[in-house]
Structure formats: structure tokens, C-alpha cells
Design an enzyme around this catalytic site. Sequence first.
Site, PDB file in Angstrom:
ATOM      1  N   SER A 176      -8.586  -0.235  -5.110  1.00 32.59           N
ATOM      2  CA  SER A 176      -8.755  -0.019  -3.424  1.00 32.59           C
ATOM      3  C   SER A 176     -10.289   0.284  -3.332  1.00 32.59           C
ATOM      4  O   SER A 176     -11.068  -0.383  -3.593  1.00 32.59           O
ATOM      5  CB  SER A 176      -8.040   1.283  -3.127  1.00 32.59           C
ATOM      6  OG  SER A 176      -7.518   1.228  -1.723  1.00 32.59           O
ATOM      7  N   LYS A 226       0.852  -1.225  -0.009  1.00 30.24           N
ATOM      8  CA  LYS A 226       0.139   0.032   0.058  1.00 30.24           C
ATOM      9  C   LYS A 226       0.773   1.231   0.007  1.00 30.24           C
ATOM     10  O   LYS A 226       1.202   1.768   1.096  1.00 30.24           O
ATOM     11  CB  LYS A 226      -0.673  -0.091   1.209  1.00 30.24           C
ATOM     12  CG  LYS A 226      -2.027   1.031   1.061  1.00 30.24           C
ATOM     13  CD  LYS A 226      -3.044   0.216   0.134  1.00 30.24           C
ATOM     14  CE  LYS A 226      -4.321   1.096  -0.014  1.00 30.24           C
ATOM     15  NZ  LYS A 226      -5.066   0.752  -1.264  1.00 30.24           N
TER      16      LYS A 226
END
Length: 611
Positions: A402, A207
Site C-alpha cells: 500500500s 482492500k
Amino acid sequence: MTILWNLIKSFFCYTWFTLNFIKKLILNIVFLLLVAIIGYYIYNNYYNQIINLNKHKKYILEINVQSLTDEIINHNNILLRSIDKIFNLPDQNSTFQIAQAILRAKKDKNIGAIVLNLNDFMVEDITIINYLGKYLNDFKSSGKLIYAIGDMYNQNQYYFASFANKIILEPQGELDLHGLSVENFYFKNLLKKLKVQINIFKIGDFKSAIEPIIRNNMSSSTKIVEKNLINNLWNYYLETVISNRKISLQNLFPNHKDFIQKFKNSNGNLALYALNNKLVDKLSTRFDFKCEMIKKFGWDEKYQTYNHIDISEYISQNFKEKNKNNIAVISVNGVLNYGVESSNIVEQINQVYLDPDIKGLILKINSPGGSITAAEHIYNALISLKTINKPIVVVMGELAASGGYFIATAGNYIISNINTITGSIGVFAVVPTFNNTLKILGINNDGVNIDNSLVGSKYNELPLKSKEILKVAVKGSYDKFVYVIANGRHKSIQDVKKLANGMIWLGQDAKKNGLVDSVGDFDSAIKKISELTKIKNVSLEWLESDINLFPLKLLDFLPFEIKNSIFFKNIFSYLENYSMQKKLLKNNSLLLTQEVNDPKNIYAIYNLNIH
């Protein structure tokens, strides 16, 4: 004394009356002039400019667009078209309508060719260009020609031009083919100097959205991921152009040494270099091109140019809105923010729920994610829609990562474009505190509260209890993310967790990993929703945002002082936010400037920063 006072009073009263009269007179004159101007433009740009195609002549369909929208544009709205003309605003065009116009033009005996006028073409989304390119290739199969003309071409303009039969370049022009790159600004040292404390809680090893605020450079793992991404995207770009132009890789994108030699052979002339390497078909001025088209398609006496019809006019003449539609289309674009924006999307979904004539939904997603709360808000509304047997087909654009992918999992069927960037499954929380920064400036923050351990101010150090709460909340949001994927994609929790590490994939790899059902485009979504609803003749109802975005079109028209005034920022703050999101995202500034809004400070977002 009384007489003098009355005289003075009378003088000021008459003066005030006169000034009021003059003010009203001027305002009325201005109003009448404005009405006259609008009336003139309505007549001149609509009634006086309707092109009635002569059945015995051939016309060029001219496509000259700046930007494209997902929504259907009403080209028959005389007032809006006149206002656009008065303020010299760029035309809004719908991707779907242009595609349908090209399809119609293929069989239209009045249309002899298409001209792509690409000087102002600013579409950055390759998936949109691919979609229109598919229709251009189909148009060419009829034997009709497509010409692309430009003073110079950037990468996306040239990609679009490659679908034409003939590419014309101005003799002083050039092609800008430089490949792709990923670059970010990193703020760790700056934040350290400013004594800003960044509290981060993250799940997802890859991430990378928070790297710019916790590092001074790109991590090695992120470099590997991003390098692989741009290599795949660039290879697809090259393969498509090579196929369209029937040229070699060496001609299209030579190594540095070969480029320099070929450039020397072209006497340092970039336009001649493009011609010699078959990147373009002809070097010609616009005047010469105009003369060539006049010879082929005839002279338009009224407009003093070759016989042609503009794409917007062609759409307005050939496509009328239907009264009853059976499939809804909703677009989710840009960063997900909790509040007005997410509520607006939910309201559109509720319209589909309540409308008995609408039997299913095509959900277009082009979003990097954002607020996890906004994503859940939209997801829950979609799940409610499925409970009344209204199927959902998701079609992804350039980006559905996401939080954008979180929403997609509500679909009965997910279609990814071949170049869609998706995945980036993971969440994080970012809470900056400025207490030490304020101390440097001699400012202290103090007060009383019920529980010192739960103070939520950015101007105090984050308490231990608040950190523990955020840590648990992030874990809960991550588990929810994993669950909705497992539930929607029919996978085990263990299998999803193998993918839920922040990694990103392009369309084909996403399909291999079971994140999407197929690779296709909007037409594939129409076909699939037809199957799921058992409706043979699909008629689309494009649901638009309730937010009036007309003032947004005036942003470029307004002077800097107005756009930055307190009034503008307070009254039109959502417009300012809308116009800045993409620029901030590309400069890694969204999190730093709090342009992403989540009430829990928890985010599921991917930074798209490809140049």
C-alpha cells in the site's frame, strides 16, 4: 511580641536552611554514587572485558541477540554500553553488521565455530533470518561448525536454528511448530451498540484493512486471499527447513494422526519426539553442552567457560567507521504517520541531496503503509533526489504494501525479497462520528460556525458536503497512486488499474506483474547501486533518525505507573506510539484508535496479522 516573632522567624529560617543543606548533600551523594557506578561499568565492561584473541587458540563466535535493527550500531560507544549494562537493557545489534561479522569469521583463523544461543531470539521477520542464514550457509562451506542451542524453540527460533550443523535442545524442552494463521477482531456489532457512525470511502475491492470495523467476520474474498498468502509463506518455511535439515516433510510437519502416534512412541516427551524425528541432533543440558565446548575449544579462566567472543565484541574489534562514504542507506520502517516521523525521513533524503560525496541511495522499506499524505511527502523528496542524477535502489523487507509500495515506485530499481508481501494498491477514508453515542450519555454538542455543511467535528453527523469532498479526495488520491505506479514502472494506466484493486502478492508474483524488477536481498541492492552509480567500491553511509530513541529502550525498564502518567504520555508520546504501533496493527486497532495520522483522513495501509 517582636522578639517572639523574630525567634519564630529565625527557627523556620534555620530549619529551611538545614533541610536545603541535607537535600543538596543527599543529591550530591547520589550523583557521586551514580558517577562511580558508571565509571565502574565503563572500566569493568570495556577496558576490563576486551578479549584479545590468542593467535594460537580457537574461539567460538557466540551470537546471542534479542532483536535486530536496520541501523549501524556503534559498539565502541563506551557510555551507551555501560548504560545498557546498568539498566540491564538488551543489546542492539545490526543485521548488516552481524552478516559481515559472520563473513569475516569464515576466514578468521581464530574462529573455530559459531554458537547460536537462541533463548532470547525474538526476530519475527523471516526476510532478516533468511539474510543471516545465507551467511551462515557460507560460513559452513569453510568446514567450520555452527551449533544452535535453546531450552525450547518457537517457529522463528527453529527456522534460524535450521541453518546450523547441530541443533541442541534441553531434555525438558520442545519445538512449537503450528503453522500460520490469520485472525482479526471485528467491531461492527460493538460500534452499532455504541451508536458510532463509521463513514467509509474506499477504492479497491480487496482492500481489507477496513473490514474489522464494517463487518462481524472476514469476507469470503479476503479469506481466499489470506489463505493463499499463508499457504505460500508456510510452504516456503517448510521447504527451507527440509533443505537445511535434510529431513522429510513427514518428519517435520506430520498430519495429526501421525503426530499423535509418534508422540505416543516418544512416551509423551516432546523433546524425545523432536530427537526421534531428526528435528534436533541432540538432547543436552546447557552444562553438558558447555563441557563439550570446553573439550573442543579450551577453557577461558577469566570467564569460567569455553573460549569464546561475543558477536558485539567481535564487531567492535573488527569494524571501524569510515570517514567518507559514497552510498546512503535510509530505512522506512513501520506505519507511515504524517508529521514528525515522515518529516524525519524527508530530512534524511534531503541530506543525501545536499551531500556531494553521496552518489546514490539504497532505500530499505518494511512498511504496511499508512497516511497517504506521509507517503506522498516521502515520494516527492525521493523524486527530487532523482532529478540530480542520484539513483535510488529500493529493497523490500517483510512488508512493502500500500503506502509502502507508493514510496517504492520512486526507485530506479526495486528488489523484493522472495517472502515480501507487497501490492495492496488502493486507498480509503474512515471518519467515525460520535454524536449518537454522546446522546446516549445525555451529552449534546452545539455551537455556531460559518458553514454548517462543512463541520469537521467528530461529535456531529458528517455533513453531505463533507462526504462529497472526501469521496472526491479519495478518488484523487487513488488516481495519484495509479499514476505514480504507471510512471515509475513504465506501465499504462489501464494495466495498472487491473492490479490496483487491493490485492497482495509475494515476491515472485510481484515480479511477474511488473511491480518489482527482481527478487533478492540487501546484497543485491548493493550490487545494483554499484552498477547504476558506476562505483566499484561501495561504502555505505547509514543515515539514522534524528529522534533520540534511547528513552525507548527504557520502556521495558520503567514501571507501569510512570509509563501511563500524564507527564510521560505528553512528553514522550512519540515513544509510546512507536512501541505500540505493531501491537495495534496486529489487533486491527490502528484505525479505531486513530494511531494512524493523516490530515485528510485518507489512508493506504495493509493489515499484517499473521500469527
